[in-house]
Design a protein around this motif. Structure first.
Motif, mmCIF file in Angstrom:
data_model
loop_
_atom_site.group_PDB
_atom_site.id
_atom_site.type_symbol
_atom_site.label_atom_id
_atom_site.label_comp_id
_atom_site.label_asym_id
_atom_site.label_seq_id
_atom_site.Cartn_x
_atom_site.Cartn_y
_atom_site.Cartn_z
ATOM 1 N N ARG A 123 0.835 -1.210 0.000
ATOM 2 C CA ARG A 123 0.000 0.000 0.000
ATOM 3 C C ARG A 123 0.871 1.264 0.000
ATOM 4 O O ARG A 123 0.587 2.229 -0.709
ATOM 5 C CB ARG A 123 -0.937 0.003 1.200
ATOM 6 N N ASN A 173 -6.186 3.000 -8.165
ATOM 7 C CA ASN A 173 -6.337 2.600 -6.766
ATOM 8 C C ASN A 173 -6.117 1.110 -6.643
ATOM 9 O O ASN A 173 -6.269 0.357 -7.614
ATOM 10 C CB ASN A 173 -7.732 2.948 -6.243
ATOM 11 N N ALA A 224 -7.270 -2.531 -5.334
ATOM 12 C CA ALA A 224 -8.522 -3.233 -5.043
ATOM 13 C C ALA A 224 -8.176 -4.401 -4.113
ATOM 14 O O ALA A 224 -7.527 -4.185 -3.092
ATOM 15 C CB ALA A 224 -9.191 -3.682 -6.342
ATOM 16 N N ASP A 225 -8.537 -5.602 -4.481
ATOM 17 C CA ASP A 225 -8.359 -6.763 -3.613
ATOM 18 C C ASP A 225 -6.965 -7.375 -3.705
ATOM 19 O O ASP A 225 -6.362 -7.428 -4.775
ATOM 20 C CB ASP A 225 -9.389 -7.840 -3.968
ATOM 21 N N GLU A 274 -5.241 -6.421 -7.348
ATOM 22 C CA GLU A 274 -5.976 -5.851 -8.468
ATOM 23 C C GLU A 274 -5.901 -4.331 -8.397
ATOM 24 O O GLU A 274 -5.805 -3.757 -7.317
ATOM 25 C CB GLU A 274 -7.440 -6.300 -8.431
ATOM 26 N N THR A 328 -7.617 -0.584 -9.848
ATOM 27 C CA THR A 328 -8.775 0.039 -10.483
ATOM 28 C C THR A 328 -8.367 1.353 -11.128
ATOM 29 O O THR A 328 -7.423 2.015 -10.705
ATOM 30 C CB THR A 328 -9.917 0.328 -9.483
ATOM 31 N N ALA A 331 -12.630 3.536 -10.756
ATOM 32 C CA ALA A 331 -13.447 2.573 -10.000
ATOM 33 C C ALA A 331 -13.737 1.281 -10.763
ATOM 34 O O ALA A 331 -14.554 0.483 -10.313
ATOM 35 C CB ALA A 331 -14.739 3.214 -9.512
ATOM 36 N N GLN A 332 -13.058 1.031 -11.870
ATOM 37 C CA GLN A 332 -13.217 -0.210 -12.630
ATOM 38 C C GLN A 332 -11.919 -1.009 -12.545
ATOM 39 O O GLN A 332 -10.834 -0.456 -12.770
ATOM 40 C CB GLN A 332 -13.524 0.088 -14.105
ATOM 41 N N ILE A 333 -12.028 -2.292 -12.246
ATOM 42 C CA ILE A 333 -10.833 -3.134 -12.201
ATOM 43 C C ILE A 333 -10.269 -3.249 -13.613
ATOM 44 O O ILE A 333 -11.005 -3.517 -14.565
ATOM 45 C CB ILE A 333 -11.152 -4.517 -11.611
#
Length: 129
Positions: A18, A81, A83-84, A97, A99, A102-104
Motif C-alpha cells: 500500500r 487505486n 482493489a483486492d 488488483e 482500479t 473505479a473499474q478493475i
C-alpha cells in the motif's frame, strides 16, 4: 528496503505494498523503488498505463492521449487505486488488483516475499495480464 528477520505477516506485506502504491500514485518513483527489491519501474508504469488510460481510450481516437504521454505527465497515476489482495497458498506470493475510475483493469501487480542472506524482503512488482 524493508528487511524482516523472519517471514513477514500478510498484514505487514500488504502495508508495504500500500505504501509503495501510494508513492507511485504520487509520482514519487525513486522512493517507491526503495521500499522493495524492485523490478524496472518503466515496465510497471507502461503496463499500468496500457491497462488503464490507454485501454479506456480505445475507440475514442479523437480524445486519445499521446502514446508516450504517460512518461511526460504522471498525473494519470492518481486515478489508480488498489482493489483486492489475492494470496497464494504458500503465503509468499500476492497479487493486487488495480482500479482505474473505479473499474478493475486487466493489469494486476504481483509481489513475492523471499529469503535473502540478510533476511526476508519483498520483490516485485511483476505485472499480470
Amino acid at each position: 528496503m524493508r528487511i524482516w528477520t523472519e517471514h513477514p505477516a500478510k498484514a505487514d506485506v500488504e502495508a508495504v505494498v500500500r505504501r509503495y502504491f501510494s508513492l507511485l500514485r504520487a509520482g514519487r518513483i525513486p522512493e517507491a523503488e526503495q521500499l522493495i527489491d524492485h523490478h524496472p519501474v518503466h515496465h510497471v508504469l507502461k503496463s499500468l498505463w496500457t491497462g488503464s488510460v490507454e485501454a479506456s481510450a480505445d475507440g475514442d481516437e479523437a480524445g486519445s492521449p499521446p502514446v508516450d504521454g504517460w512518461e511526460q505527465d504522471l498525473s494519470w497515476l492518481g486515478e489508480l487505486n488498489l482493489a483486492d489482495f489475492h494470496w497464494g497458498h504458500t503465503g509468499s506470493h500476492v497479487y493486487v488488483e488495480i482500479t482505474y475510475h473505479a473499474q478493475i483493469i486487466e493489469v494486476a501487480l504481483g509481489f513475492r516475499v523471499r529469503a535473502t542472506d540478510t533476511g526476508w524482503v519483498i520483490t516485485g512488482p511483476a505485472t499480470y495480464w
